[in-house]
Design an enzyme around this catalytic site. Structure first.
Site, PDB file in Angstrom:
ATOM      1  N   ASP A 146       0.835  -1.200   0.000  1.00 24.23           N
ATOM      2  CA  ASP A 146       0.000   0.000   0.000  1.00 24.23           C
ATOM      3  C   ASP A 146       0.864   1.241   0.000  1.00 24.23           C
ATOM      4  O   ASP A 146       1.515   1.554   1.001  1.00 24.23           O
ATOM      5  CB  ASP A 146      -0.911  -0.016   1.221  1.00 24.23           C
ATOM      6  N   ASP A 365      -0.673   6.001  -7.638  1.00 25.82           N
ATOM      7  CA  ASP A 365      -1.128   5.095  -6.591  1.00 25.82           C
ATOM      8  C   ASP A 365      -1.273   3.670  -7.120  1.00 25.82           C
ATOM      9  O   ASP A 365      -2.005   3.441  -8.085  1.00 25.82           O
ATOM     10  CB  ASP A 365      -2.468   5.583  -6.029  1.00 25.82           C
TER      11      ASP A 365
END
Length: 491
Positions: A146, A365
């Site tokens: 993440d 991302d």
């Protein structure tokens, strides 16, 4: 998903400068490198992780993990979009904490003070996983990676004797920190607990000075994770096959978990904050990390990977570099985009859309699949696709779950019929993704434009599908992002 912590801390966006300065000062004091150094070399080579996509059949080989191939191509896309919707909600609430309802005050505890909502992994929606070994003796975990959160945590027991008894009987992966020879809890009386880990929701409660520093994550879907902070030894595999020990890695030992965590063992935090695994590993291997993502629908012999250190691949073209904006929207990695062109024509998108300091900006991302464009950009991209898409029958959106906004019958479709889209960066670099990264296979006979709209003000998010078939290098020492087309097949 978002967490809330206990204790008095700054809680408004106008106090965020304090957090930025604190984060940067801690990072640079810990790394101890001067800004003018550009030739740092690690003696350890590079560490490499295989990235496993959530839809890979490989995840079905691990007990306790129920992710894997969806039932159909359409369901695959719906799962990715459900993930993206939750993820975007996380990013928006993290970057714009002044919006209505961005603070939750939990009345049952008088010591709880409102805090800015903090991004964490979207549990159940993480897109890529790694096999991660930690502890002495080492224990293997299947972790979400993440780039939008910083704490690395896993299912674990330390103080609690009865934790995970039912799950242990099902052979789930759990770290026994009490018996690990290298686990060192962080004292609750330390400044690290009281100040440094406030952004990771450390608790003020300290029954005795040597007691472990505890945390309380409360996510927006009601999921709660309780545990304690400690330092532990991680084992990583180098690109030459050797194993390398990394002592002093900050981890969260999560002993109590309520909610949607049954699919994973934990989270590997790769966000830009001083205690994230990304910065710890990057410090050991030259202050940079890279990843390369193949097409989600590629054959199983092609793999995604994450590397800490230098990637040496003679088949990859020379990289383009653009500024990596660090310290402004921690823990996210932002870039300075100047515009989007379609078939060589720059679209009339207002410049403030790309300004990270004025409510806009662009984030790279790995946790989002589709690319999220704020409405002023999305509307102009869609308008640029109207003529080529007019050749195809438009399909209505389904009612069983989220779907892209523009889908069409692909009878007679050829990639050459689609316009060429280019993302332009302010310093001259350009990203030209292949057509298959923005015109996606949705189902048999159906394709969809792989962009979704998000409200303005807000940030545009370059998702992992648009990043596919490229090598991405996060150079933290020189604050730059490198990228180049790649087959991701090198060792």
């Amino acid at each position: 998903m978002f967490g809330f912590g206990f204790g008095f801390r700054p809680c408004k966006m106008d106090r965020s400068i304090l957090f930025v300065l604190l984060s940067l000062s801690l990072f640079f004091s810990d790394c101890k490198f001067p800004f003018h150094v550009h030739a740092f070399r690690s003696n350890h080579g590079a560490a490499k992780f295989k990235l496993i996509h959530r839809h890979s059949p490989e995840l079905g080989n691990y007990p306790g993990t129920t992710l894997g191939p969806p039932s159909s191509a359409r369901e695959r896309l719906r799962q990715l979009m459900r993930s993206d919707n939750a993820r975007l909600h996380t990013i928006t609430r993290r970057l714009f904490p002044r919006r209505k309802n961005d603070h939750v005050e939990m009345q049952h505890n008088p010591n709880l003070v409102e805090l800015p909502i903090r991004s964490a992994a979207d549990i159940g929606t993480g897109q890529y996983f790694v096999s991660f070994r930690v502890g002495s003796p080492p224990r293997k975990f299947i972790m979400i990676i993440d780039t939008g959160s910083s704490l690395t945590w896993m299912k674990c027991k330390y103080k609690c004797k009865s934790c995970f008894k039912d799950r242990a009987s099902q052979h789930e992966r759990i770290l026994n920190a009490k018996t690990s020879r290298t686990f060192r809890p962080i004292p609750c009386s330390s400044d690290m607990c009281k100040l440094d880990l406030a952004r990771s929701f450390s608790l003020q409660h300290c029954p005795r000075p040597s007691a472990p520093c505890s945390y309380d994550y409360r996510y927006s879907d009601g999921t709660t994770v309780l545990g304690l902070f400690g330092n532990e030894t991680a084992i990583v595999r180098l690109t030459d096959g050797r194993k390398f020990k990394m002592p002093g890695v900050m981890i969260g030992c999560s002993e109590t978990i309520f909610g949607e965590f049954h699919d994973i063992d934990g989270v590997m935090g790769l966000g830009f904050e001083w205690h994230s695994f990304a910065l710890k590993a990057a410090k050991k291997f030259g202050y940079k990390f890279s990843y390369c993502l193949v097409d989600h629908l590629s054959p199983s012999n092609l793999v995604n990977f994450l590397v800490f250190g230098e990637v040496n691949d003679p088949t990859t073209p020379e990289m383009q570099y653009t500024e990596l904006i660090l310290g402004i929207v921690n823990p996210y990695y932002a870039v300075n985009v100047s515009g989007i062109s379609v078939d060589g024509k720059m679209l009339d998108i207002p410049s403030h859309v790309w300004d990270i300091r004025s409510g806009g900006g662009v984030i790279v991302d790995s946790g989002c699949s589709l690319t999220q464009l704020v409405s002023p950009a999305f509307d102009r991209v869609v308008a640029a696709f109207e003529v080529p898409l007019s050749k195809f029958k438009k399909l209505s959106r389904g009612s069983e779950g989220p779907e892209p906004e523009i889908c069409f019958d692909d009878a007679g479709y050829k990639e050459s019929m689609m316009p060429k889209l280019v993302i332009h960066f302010a310093d001259g670099a350009t990203l030209t993704p292949p057509v298959k990264s923005y015109v996606l296979d949705a189902a048999e006979g159906e394709k969809c434009v792989g962009f979704t709209s998000t409200p303005w003000p807000g940030s545009t998010v370059i998702g992992n599908i648009l990043q596919q078939n490229h090598l991405w290098e996060f150079d933290l020492l020189n604050s730059r992002l490198g990228f180049a087309p790649s087959s991701c097949t090198f060792e």
